[in-house]
Write a protein that holds these residues in place. Structure first.
Motif, PDB file in Angstrom:
ATOM      1  N   GLN A   1       0.825  -1.210   0.000  1.00  0.00           N
ATOM      2  CA  GLN A   1       0.000   0.000   0.000  1.00  0.00           C
ATOM      3  C   GLN A   1       0.859   1.260   0.000  1.00  0.00           C
ATOM      4  O   GLN A   1       0.564   2.226  -0.721  1.00  0.00           O
ATOM      5  N   ARG A   2       1.918   1.254   0.785  1.00  0.00           N
ATOM      6  CA  ARG A   2       2.799   2.431   0.848  1.00  0.00           C
ATOM      7  C   ARG A   2       3.526   2.621  -0.489  1.00  0.00           C
ATOM      8  O   ARG A   2       3.678   3.751  -0.963  1.00  0.00           O
ATOM      9  N   THR A   3       3.959   1.523  -1.080  1.00  0.00           N
ATOM     10  CA  THR A   3       4.624   1.617  -2.378  1.00  0.00           C
ATOM     11  C   THR A   3       3.682   2.163  -3.431  1.00  0.00           C
ATOM     12  O   THR A   3       4.052   3.047  -4.222  1.00  0.00           O
ATOM     13  N   GLN A   4       2.456   1.661  -3.447  1.00  0.00           N
ATOM     14  CA  GLN A   4       1.482   2.127  -4.435  1.00  0.00           C
ATOM     15  C   GLN A   4       1.171   3.602  -4.249  1.00  0.00           C
ATOM     16  O   GLN A   4       1.134   4.368  -5.222  1.00  0.00           O
ATOM     17  N   LYS A   5       0.971   4.019  -3.008  1.00  0.00           N
ATOM     18  CA  LYS A   5       0.648   5.418  -2.741  1.00  0.00           C
ATOM     19  C   LYS A   5       1.803   6.328  -3.145  1.00  0.00           C
ATOM     20  O   LYS A   5       1.605   7.383  -3.767  1.00  0.00           O
ATOM     21  N   GLY A   6       3.031   5.914  -2.804  1.00  0.00           N
ATOM     22  CA  GLY A   6       4.195   6.731  -3.136  1.00  0.00           C
ATOM     23  C   GLY A   6       4.353   6.940  -4.630  1.00  0.00           C
ATOM     24  O   GLY A   6       4.575   8.060  -5.099  1.00  0.00           O
ATOM     25  N   PHE A   7       4.212   5.862  -5.403  1.00  0.00           N
ATOM     26  CA  PHE A   7       4.372   5.987  -6.850  1.00  0.00           C
ATOM     27  C   PHE A   7       3.151   6.638  -7.500  1.00  0.00           C
ATOM     28  O   PHE A   7       3.271   7.235  -8.575  1.00  0.00           O
ATOM     29  N   GLN A   8       1.987   6.519  -6.884  1.00  0.00           N
ATOM     30  CA  GLN A   8       0.828   7.253  -7.397  1.00  0.00           C
ATOM     31  C   GLN A   8       1.053   8.752  -7.297  1.00  0.00           C
ATOM     32  O   GLN A   8       0.719   9.507  -8.220  1.00  0.00           O
ATOM     33  N   ILE A   9       1.609   9.189  -6.181  1.00  0.00           N
ATOM     34  CA  ILE A   9       1.925  10.614  -6.009  1.00  0.00           C
ATOM     35  C   ILE A   9       2.904  11.062  -7.091  1.00  0.00           C
ATOM     36  O   ILE A   9       2.723  12.105  -7.732  1.00  0.00           O
ATOM     37  N   LEU A  10       3.937  10.266  -7.314  1.00  0.00           N
ATOM     38  CA  LEU A  10       4.939  10.605  -8.333  1.00  0.00           C
ATOM     39  C   LEU A  10       4.346  10.601  -9.730  1.00  0.00           C
ATOM     40  O   LEU A  10       4.688  11.432 -10.573  1.00  0.00           O
ATOM     41  N   SER A  11       3.426   9.659 -10.005  1.00  0.00           N
ATOM     42  CA  SER A  11       2.836   9.564 -11.348  1.00  0.00           C
ATOM     43  C   SER A  11       1.943  10.748 -11.671  1.00  0.00           C
ATOM     44  O   SER A  11       1.692  11.040 -12.845  1.00  0.00           O
ATOM     45  N   GLU A  12       1.450  11.434 -10.634  1.00  0.00           N
ATOM     46  CA  GLU A  12       0.566  12.578 -10.849  1.00  0.00           C
ATOM     47  C   GLU A  12       1.340  13.887 -10.997  1.00  0.00           C
ATOM     48  O   GLU A  12       0.764  14.919 -11.331  1.00  0.00           O
ATOM     49  N   ARG A  13       2.641  13.852 -10.761  1.00  0.00           N
ATOM     50  CA  ARG A  13       3.455  15.052 -10.937  1.00  0.00           C
ATOM     51  C   ARG A  13       3.872  15.174 -12.397  1.00  0.00           C
ATOM     52  O   ARG A  13       4.172  14.177 -13.052  1.00  0.00           O
TER      53      ARG A  13
END
Length: 452
Positions: free
Chosen positions: A59-71
Motif C-alpha cells: 500500500q505504501r509503495t502504491q501510494k508513493g508511486f501514485q503521487i509521483l505519477s501525478e506530478r
C-alpha cells in the motif's frame, strides 16, 4: 497427540491446497512434519503478522508511486521530484498510446520487488512483483512486446518461486518463462542482433539468459524431463563461464576510481578487456552528465515558460498540459491555449444567439415534470477545455502546493528503491546462480544414480 502437520517434497507443499493441485504424483516421497497445537497457533500468528506487514508495504509503495505519477514536472524538481519514463540511454519517452500512470506503478513495484530480492526477502518481493505484473497488464500488449522490462519481471517472479521452493507454482512458472522468452526474442531479435545494434554488445544481457536457462532446467527436472534439464543446464554453465570475471581485472578498474558495479558491467560488455571497459565506462559517465545538464536546462526553461503562461491568465494545469502536448514549445503551447480560448468563446456566443426561448422551454418542461426540471436541460457552467477535471478553477494545480508530511515520507521511501545506475537490473554477482547450478547438478546426479 499431534493434531496438525505440514508436508515437504523437494519444494515446500501447503496444507491449504490438495496434493494433486501441487503437482504431487503417485509414488512421490513425502516428508511429514508434525506440528503441535501451540506451535500451530504461533505459526498462524506469525503468518498473519507477516501478511499484514507485506500488505502495508504494498500500500505504501502504491501510494508513493501514485503521487509521483501525478506530478508533471511543473514544480521545482529540486524540491518536488517526479518520474519520467526514458529509453535504454536515458532519453525521455512520450507514451501517448499507453497508460503512463500504470507504467510508472508497474516499474515502481518492480524496483521495490528487486530491492527486496537483493535482501533475500523473496516472500515480500513476490507480493510487489505480482502487483507490478498486474499494472503492466493495463499497459497493452503492444508495449509489453517492445520493452524487456516485462520479460525481466517474469524472470524475477519465477526466481522468487524457486528461492521459496514453491512447487505449487509450477504451471504458472512455465507460462511466465515462456512469456519471458517470447518477449526477449521480440525485443532483442533472433540471435540478439537488435540488441547488438542498439547497445553495440550483448555481454550484460547474457545474465538474464543465464537465469532463464537455469529456471528452465529446474522446471524440466520437476517435470521428469531429464534430457531437457541437462541440456538447459549445459547452456547455463556455458554462459556462467563467460560471465565470471577475473578478480584482478575487477581490482584494476576499481583502482581507477570506478565502482564495483561499473567495473562488472563494463568488463562483461567488453568481454573482459580492461582498457576497453575503462573507455566504455568513462564514455557512459560523460553521456550521463551531459544528459543531466540538458535535463536541468529543460526543466529550468519549462518552469520559466509555465510562469509566463500563467501571467497571461492561463491556469497552471492548462499551461502544463499545453507544454506537454507541444514538447515544451512555448509558442506552440501559447497558440494551443489561444485557439482553445477562442473556440470556447465562439461556442458561448453561438449558444447566446440561438433563436430559442430557453426560459420558456425550461418552464414548459418543469410543468410537464411536476415542477422538477430534467437533468438534461440543466445548463452546467462551461469548463476549461484542457482541464481533465471540470470543477478545477483557473488557478488550481490539481493538488495542494504543500503536500502532507506523510506524502513526502512515502515519496522519499519509494525513491530509495530506485537504483542510480540504469542497468542495475543487469548487474549480477553470480553468487545465487552458482548455488542454483550446484543444486541442479545434485538433483540430476541423484536421478542418474537411482536410474542406474
Amino acid at each position: 497427540m499431534f493434531g496438525h502437520f505440514n508436508f515437504a517434497l523437494k519444494w515446500f507443499l501447503f496444507t491449504e491446497k490438495r496434493l494433486d493441485e501441487q503437482n504431487v504424483k503417485n509414488n512421490s516421497k513425502i516428508m511429514v512434519l508434525l506440528v503441535s497445537e501451540p506451535e500451530r497457533k504461533k505459526q498462524m500468528v506469525e503468518v498473519e503478522e507477516k501478511k499484514r506487514t507485506q500488505d502495508q508495504s504494498v500500500q505504501r509503495t502504491q501510494k508513493g508511486f501514485q503521487i509521483l505519477s501525478e506530478r508533471d514536472g511543473t514544480d521545482d524538481p529540486a524540491m518536488t521530484p517526479f518520474l519520467e519514463i526514458a529509453d535504454q540511454k536515458g532519453n525521455p519517452l512520450r507514451l501517448c498510446d499507453f497508460c503512463p500512470k500504470a507504467l510508472i506503478l508497474a516499474m515502481g513495484f518492480h524496483e521495490k520487488g528487486r530491492a527486496l530480492m537483493k535482501k533475500k526477502q523473496y516472500d515480500a518481493a513476490l507480493c510487489h512483483l505480482v502487483q507490478a505484473d498486474d499494472q503492466f497488464g493495463k499497459c497493452g500488449s503492444k508495449l509489453l512486446s517492445t520493452v524487456d522490462n516485462y520479460a525481466v519481471l517474469q524472470l524475477d517472479i519465477v526466481w522468487c518461486y524457486q528461492a521459496l521452493e514453491a512447487l505449487f507454482c509450477l504451471d504458472d512458472s512455465k507460462q511466465r518463462l515462456q512469456r519471458a522468452e517470447d518477449c526477449f526474442l521480440k525485443c532483442y531479435g533472433d540471435r540478439q542482433q537488435r540488441l547488438m545494434k542498439i547497445k553495440g554488445n550483448t555481454g550484460r544481457e547474457e545474465g538474464l539468459f543465464l537465469r532463464l536457462y537455469l529456471l528452465q532446467s529446474i522446471l524440466a527436472h520437476l517435470c521428469d524431463n531429464e534430457h531437457q534439464a541437462t541440456q538447459k543446464l549445459k547452456q547455463a554453465e556455458d554462459l556462467y563461464g563467460r560471465l565470471c570475471l577475473d578478480p584482478g581485472e575487477m581490482k584494476e578498474l576499481m583502482d581507477l576510481g570506478f565502482s564495483e558495479q561499473e567495473a562488472r558491467l563494463g568488463l562483461r560488455a567488453c568481454h573482459g578487456i580492461v582498457n576497453k571497459a575503462a573507455q566504455k565506462i568513462t564514455h557512459r559517465r560523460q553521456e550521463r552528465e551531459e544528459m543531466k545538464r540538458k535535463e536541468s536546462e529543460k526543466r529550468r526553461r519549462r518552469v520559466e515558460d509555465l510562469a509566463i503562461l500563467r501571467e497571461l491568465g492561463y491556469s497552471k494545469k492548462d499551461a502544463a498540459s499545453a507544454l506537454n502536448q507541444t514538447d515544451g514549445d512555448m509558442d506552440g503551447a501559447y497558440r494551443m491555449l489561444l485557439d482553445s480560448t477562442q473556440a470556447e468563446s465562439a461556442a458561448r456566443t453561438n449558444s447566446i444567439e440561438l433563436p430559442i426561448d430557453q426560459s420558456r422551454v425550461e418552464q414548459e418542461a418543469a410543468e410537464d415534470n411536476q415542477g422538477v426540471l430534467p437533468p438534461e436541460l440543466l445548463c452546467p457552467s462551461p469548463a476549461s477545455s484542457l482541464s481533465e477535471d471540470p470543477s478545477t478553477s483557473s488557478v488550481s494545480t490539481g493538488r495542494t502546493d504543500m503536500e502532507a508530511p506523510m506524502d513526502v515520507d512515502l515519496v522519499n521511501e519509494v525513491l530509495e528503491d530506485i537504483p542510480l545506475h540504469e542497468e542495475d537490473y543487469l548487474d549480477m554477482t553470480l553468487e545465487e546462480e552458482r548455488e542454483v547450478i550446484a543444486n541442479i547438478k545434485s538433483y540430476l546426479n541423484k536421478n542418474c544414480a537411482s536410474s542406474s
